[in-house]
Design a protein around this motif. Structure first.
Motif, PDB file in Angstrom:
ATOM      1  N   GLY A 192       0.766  -1.243   0.000  1.00 62.82           N
ATOM      2  CA  GLY A 192       0.000   0.000   0.000  1.00 62.82           C
ATOM      3  C   GLY A 192       0.792   1.286   0.000  1.00 62.82           C
ATOM      4  N   ASN A 193       2.112   1.228  -0.232  1.00 62.35           N
ATOM      5  CA  ASN A 193       2.919   2.450  -0.329  1.00 62.35           C
ATOM      6  C   ASN A 193       3.531   2.503  -1.725  1.00 62.35           C
ATOM      7  N   PRO A 194       2.855   3.123  -2.695  1.00 59.85           N
ATOM      8  CA  PRO A 194       3.325   3.113  -4.084  1.00 59.85           C
ATOM      9  C   PRO A 194       4.734   3.666  -4.266  1.00 59.85           C
ATOM     10  N   ASP A 195       5.149   4.590  -3.392  1.00 60.50           N
ATOM     11  CA  ASP A 195       6.480   5.170  -3.537  1.00 60.50           C
ATOM     12  C   ASP A 195       7.587   4.179  -3.213  1.00 60.50           C
ATOM     13  N   ARG A 196       7.245   3.081  -2.550  1.00 58.48           N
ATOM     14  CA  ARG A 196       8.229   2.044  -2.254  1.00 58.48           C
ATOM     15  C   ARG A 196       8.325   1.016  -3.396  1.00 58.48           C
ATOM     16  N   GLU A 197       7.410   1.092  -4.335  1.00 58.75           N
ATOM     17  CA  GLU A 197       7.486   0.201  -5.488  1.00 58.75           C
ATOM     18  C   GLU A 197       8.607   0.653  -6.421  1.00 58.75           C
ATOM     19  N   TYR A 198       8.929  -0.210  -7.393  1.00 53.16           N
ATOM     20  CA  TYR A 198      10.077   0.066  -8.261  1.00 53.16           C
ATOM     21  C   TYR A 198       9.636   0.459  -9.665  1.00 53.16           C
ATOM     22  N   ILE A 199      10.472   1.262 -10.275  1.00 48.28           N
ATOM     23  CA  ILE A 199      10.295   1.629 -11.674  1.00 48.28           C
ATOM     24  C   ILE A 199      11.549   1.207 -12.425  1.00 48.28           C
ATOM     25  N   ALA A 200      11.379   0.708 -13.638  1.00 47.85           N
ATOM     26  CA  ALA A 200      12.494   0.232 -14.448  1.00 47.85           C
ATOM     27  C   ALA A 200      13.055   1.370 -15.297  1.00 47.85           C
ATOM     28  N   LEU A 201      14.379   1.465 -15.316  1.00 47.48           N
ATOM     29  CA  LEU A 201      15.048   2.507 -16.086  1.00 47.48           C
ATOM     30  C   LEU A 201      16.056   1.897 -17.061  1.00 47.48           C
ATOM     31  N   PRO A 202      16.168   2.459 -18.267  1.00 47.38           N
ATOM     32  CA  PRO A 202      17.076   1.931 -19.293  1.00 47.38           C
ATOM     33  C   PRO A 202      18.491   2.502 -19.146  1.00 47.38           C
ATOM     34  N   VAL A 203      19.140   2.178 -18.056  1.00 46.07           N
ATOM     35  CA  VAL A 203      20.436   2.757 -17.727  1.00 46.07           C
ATOM     36  C   VAL A 203      21.540   2.157 -18.598  1.00 46.07           C
ATOM     37  N   VAL A 204      22.419   3.019 -19.109  1.00 45.75           N
ATOM     38  CA  VAL A 204      23.562   2.596 -19.923  1.00 45.75           C
ATOM     39  C   VAL A 204      24.794   3.375 -19.496  1.00 45.75           C
ATOM     40  N   PHE A 205      25.951   2.957 -19.991  1.00 48.34           N
ATOM     41  CA  PHE A 205      27.180   3.699 -19.742  1.00 48.34           C
ATOM     42  C   PHE A 205      27.138   5.057 -20.452  1.00 48.34           C
ATOM     43  N   GLU A 206      27.811   6.015 -19.892  1.00 48.10           N
ATOM     44  CA  GLU A 206      27.953   7.319 -20.532  1.00 48.10           C
ATOM     45  C   GLU A 206      28.538   7.132 -21.923  1.00 48.10           C
ATOM     46  N   GLY A 207      27.909   7.751 -22.930  1.00 54.87           N
ATOM     47  CA  GLY A 207      28.400   7.654 -24.294  1.00 54.87           C
ATOM     48  C   GLY A 207      27.698   6.614 -25.143  1.00 54.87           C
ATOM     49  N   VAL A 208      26.965   5.695 -24.524  1.00 55.07           N
ATOM     50  CA  VAL A 208      26.190   4.704 -25.280  1.00 55.07           C
ATOM     51  C   VAL A 208      24.951   5.389 -25.846  1.00 55.07           C
ATOM     52  N   GLU A 209      24.726   5.262 -27.142  1.00 55.54           N
ATOM     53  CA  GLU A 209      23.700   6.042 -27.824  1.00 55.54           C
ATOM     54  C   GLU A 209      22.283   5.659 -27.411  1.00 55.54           C
ATOM     55  N   LYS A 210      22.006   4.370 -27.296  1.00 55.40           N
ATOM     56  CA  LYS A 210      20.646   3.956 -26.939  1.00 55.40           C
ATOM     57  C   LYS A 210      20.693   2.599 -26.255  1.00 55.40           C
ATOM     58  N   ASP A 211      19.667   2.349 -25.451  1.00 59.95           N
ATOM     59  CA  ASP A 211      19.564   1.060 -24.774  1.00 59.95           C
ATOM     60  C   ASP A 211      18.906   0.035 -25.690  1.00 59.95           C
ATOM     61  N   GLN A 212      19.083  -1.233 -25.332  1.00 62.35           N
ATOM     62  CA  GLN A 212      18.429  -2.333 -26.031  1.00 62.35           C
ATOM     63  C   GLN A 212      17.959  -3.377 -25.017  1.00 62.35           C
ATOM     64  N   TYR A 213      17.229  -2.897 -24.031  1.00 61.22           N
ATOM     65  CA  TYR A 213      16.716  -3.793 -22.994  1.00 61.22           C
ATOM     66  C   TYR A 213      15.502  -4.586 -23.462  1.00 61.22           C
ATOM     67  N   LEU A 214      14.665  -3.990 -24.276  1.00 62.01           N
ATOM     68  CA  LEU A 214      13.457  -4.671 -24.734  1.00 62.01           C
ATOM     69  C   LEU A 214      13.817  -5.724 -25.777  1.00 62.01           C
ATOM     70  N   ASP A 215      13.283  -6.913 -25.597  1.00 61.23           N
ATOM     71  CA  ASP A 215      13.570  -7.995 -26.532  1.00 61.23           C
ATOM     72  C   ASP A 215      12.797  -7.817 -27.828  1.00 61.23           C
ATOM     73  N   PRO A 216      13.437  -8.093 -28.970  1.00 60.94           N
ATOM     74  CA  PRO A 216      12.678  -8.196 -30.218  1.00 60.94           C
ATOM     75  C   PRO A 216      11.909  -9.509 -30.218  1.00 60.94           C
ATOM     76  N   PRO A 217      11.023  -9.730 -31.181  1.00 63.67           N
ATOM     77  CA  PRO A 217      10.342 -11.028 -31.253  1.00 63.67           C
ATOM     78  C   PRO A 217      11.368 -12.158 -31.252  1.00 63.67           C
ATOM     79  N   ALA A 218      11.112 -13.173 -30.435  1.00 62.15           N
ATOM     80  CA  ALA A 218      12.116 -14.216 -30.256  1.00 62.15           C
ATOM     81  C   ALA A 218      11.444 -15.546 -29.968  1.00 62.15           C
ATOM     82  N   PHE A 219      12.224 -16.611 -30.149  1.00 62.22           N
ATOM     83  CA  PHE A 219      11.775 -17.949 -29.787  1.00 62.22           C
ATOM     84  C   PHE A 219      12.959 -18.674 -29.172  1.00 62.22           C
TER      85      PHE A 219
END
Length: 570
Positions: free
Chosen positions: A336-363
């Motif tokens: 019952g304390n939403p502020d204690r819940e977690y949010i996901a962030l696409p963190v990368v090293f400085e200088g990395v242009e974009k993240d790729q955390y989300l999977d493409p279609p896969a099997f």
């Protein structure tokens, strides 16, 4: 050998069924009813004019070992879905879940030769394959699994082994339309949402920005609800160690292809365990430890202890794959304390242009559920799976019962607020059977033939309705519609995931993985917890041990796998 062309196979099956329907009554047996039927030598019956065998529904119970996830051991017929399927097939499964070390458990089975009837071996699949514990399924599928073959038609070649046999059924062929997940069930850096609110909802992209937020909050809040604050932790227990060792790969802007990174242009594979990315990540962890921001039990806590820490609300940040800590997410939501819940962030090293955390279609073709040499009447198991994969039963597994767990409006499935909350409750999911059947069995991904998403969480109506006011506070603050909107779209990777390649037990790549995993597990902990003055020497010791292995051969193996898949060869 199982034909890849399903339609040809279906034609052959139809001809066989016609032949069976026209065969002599001398080859058939009768039961207590007045309706005639025909029975083959396996005890299957075919109903005149029906394209599918009428099953022997004599009650039978098979043993089923699930090494993929913890859970409460249960008979499937104790659940509503399981009882429904038993009424149709006569089949019940007695499910046992993994307790303790996976390889030890599987090793005892192999040494004794005493197997349950069905095993979901997860990462120990190669051990069982080497022990020849699984029976070939080709003939069984052809005779008793028409719906299974139809569902997996486009993927059969991906899990047919070099000898032409299928030994286990993977999970989740995509049928009809692929729908991206609006939530995060894959890898990400997670942070308590209240930290972002207190900091004014800052944009967070780099690892340094992420950790600075956590440090500042920990300094100001050494205790949370009377418990010592844990600024940063992670998951390193048993086979789940990959949730720690994969981190450099994600920080570098790559998806989870296993132990290698794939060049998007050349499709060449390169290991990253001893890369500059790994060095920088471990140096960061070493600094966190030296400064008192790292969980002291990071490398010794087991899985249950890890979940308990997250559920307590005193952990500020961690990296993990969303599917691994759903129990903790639900516990925090229920607290019952939403502020204690977690949010996901696409963190990368400085200088990395974009993240790729989300999977493409896969099997994923090198995991699944198999039938062992111990099983009597394995055709009954295939018949059960064939029933389970049908749309009407997949809807029960994924959505529950209409009017109780979902509603229908003009053909579209949706859930009311009450149904969303109800289907989050583990006791409800267990009673219905969702908790047991939605994964680790033959199942679908994508959409049903009526256009509804197989997984409720991917249905637009459900995703939007599931967001509470407290969720929308954060989504609106960042101008996002879903949690996935924080992340970059995945690039097309026709080989993904590379780690699903079938690696034979005893082969050079398998020996490399076994030895490298042991080296990485031992040395990463030493490096992370070393006195800062000893960091370089510990790192160099690791690199020397790692490079003593056949790294070049391992990279070449995956280069060949990926390039073959790009050419359409699996």
């Amino acid at each position: 050998m199982l034909k890849r062309n399903y339609f040809l196979l279906l034609l052959v099956l139809s001809l066989l069924l016609v032949f069976a329907a026209c065969s002599s009554d001398d080859e058939s047996s009768s039961d207590a009813t007045d309706e005639p039927d025909t029975t083959d030598t396996d005890g299957d019956t075919t109903d005149d004019g029906d394209d599918e065998p009428v099953m022997d529904t004599t009650p039978v119970t098979f043993s089923y070992f699930n090494a993929g996830s913890p859970g409460r051991d249960i008979d499937t017929n104790e659940t509503r879905i399981g009882k429904h399927l038993e009424d149709i097939t006569g089949v019940n499964f007695r499910i046992e879940h993994l307790v303790g070390d996976l390889n030890t458990k599987i090793g005892v089975m192999v040494a004794s030769g005493d197997y349950p009837d069905v095993i979901v071996p997860d990462s120990a699949v190669d051990i069982l394959m080497d022990a020849e514990a699984f029976i070939p399924l080709n003939d069984l599928l052809e005779a008793h699994g028409p719906d299974l073959l139809e569902a997996y038609a486009d993927y059969l070649h991906m899990f047919t082994h070099a000898d032409g046999n299928i030994y286990y059924i993977p999970f989740g062929p995509t049928v009809n339309e692929y729908i991206p997940d609006p939530d995060i069930n894959q890898g990400a850096f997670w942070i308590q949402r209240g930290i972002l609110k207190e900091a004014g909802f800052p944009e967070v992209h780099s690892l340094d920005e992420y950790l600075q937020l956590i440090k500042d909050y920990a300094d100001a809040n050494p205790q949370i609800d009377g418990m010592n604050t844990i600024p940063f932790t992670g998951l390193t227990y048993d086979w789940r160690f990959f949730a720690f060792s994969n981190i450099p790969n994600h920080l570098a802007g790559y998806p989870n292809d296993g132990g290698v990174q794939i060049d998007m242009d050349t499709h060449e594979a390169t290991v990253y365990a001893d890369s500059q990315y790994a060095y920088d990540w471990l140096k960061t962890v070493n600094d966190l430890n030296a400064d008192g921001y790292l969980d002291r039990e990071l490398f010794v806590a087991n899985y249950d202890e890890y979940l308990a820490k997250l559920s307590s609300g005193r952990v500020l940040g961690f990296f993990d794959y969303g599917w691994q800590f759903g129990e903790a997410r639900n516990a925090l939501r229920d607290a019952g304390n939403p502020d204690r819940e977690y949010i996901a962030l696409p963190v990368v090293f400085e200088g990395v242009e974009k993240d790729q955390y989300l999977d493409p279609p896969a099997f994923t073709s090198n995991r699944g559920v198999g039938i062992t040499t111990a099983a009597e009447n394995p055709e009954r198991i295939i018949q059960f799976w064939n029933e389970l994969i049908k749309e009407e039963n997949q809807k029960l597994v994924m959505w529950g019962f209409e009017g109780e767990h979902y509603e229908v409006d003009n053909g579209r499935f949706y859930r009311t607020d009450e149904q969303i909350e109800e289907t989050r409750k583990e006791e409800v999911r267990e009673d219905v059977g969702m908790a047991y059947f939605e994964w680790y069995w033959p199942r679908l991904n994508g959409t049903f033939s009526d256009g509804n998403a197989v997984e409720p969480g991917r249905q637009h109506e459900v995703a939007q309705a599931s967001y509470r006011d407290s969720d929308r506070e954060y989504l609106d603050a960042y101008g996002k519609n879903t949690w996935a909107d924080f992340f970059a779209d995945p690039d097309d990777r026709p080989w993904f995931p590379a780690w699903s390649a079938n690696i034979e037990q005893g082969s050079d790549p398998q020996i490399f993985e076994e030895r490298s995993d042991e080296i990485i597990r031992r040395h990463y902990a030493r490096i992370a917890l070393a006195d800062p003055a000893d960091f370089e020497s510990e790192w160099n010791d690791f690199v020397d041990a790692y490079r003593a292995l056949d790294v070049d051969g391992y990279e070449q193996f995956f280069t060949d796998v990926v390039q073959a898949r790009v050419r359409g060869e699996w």
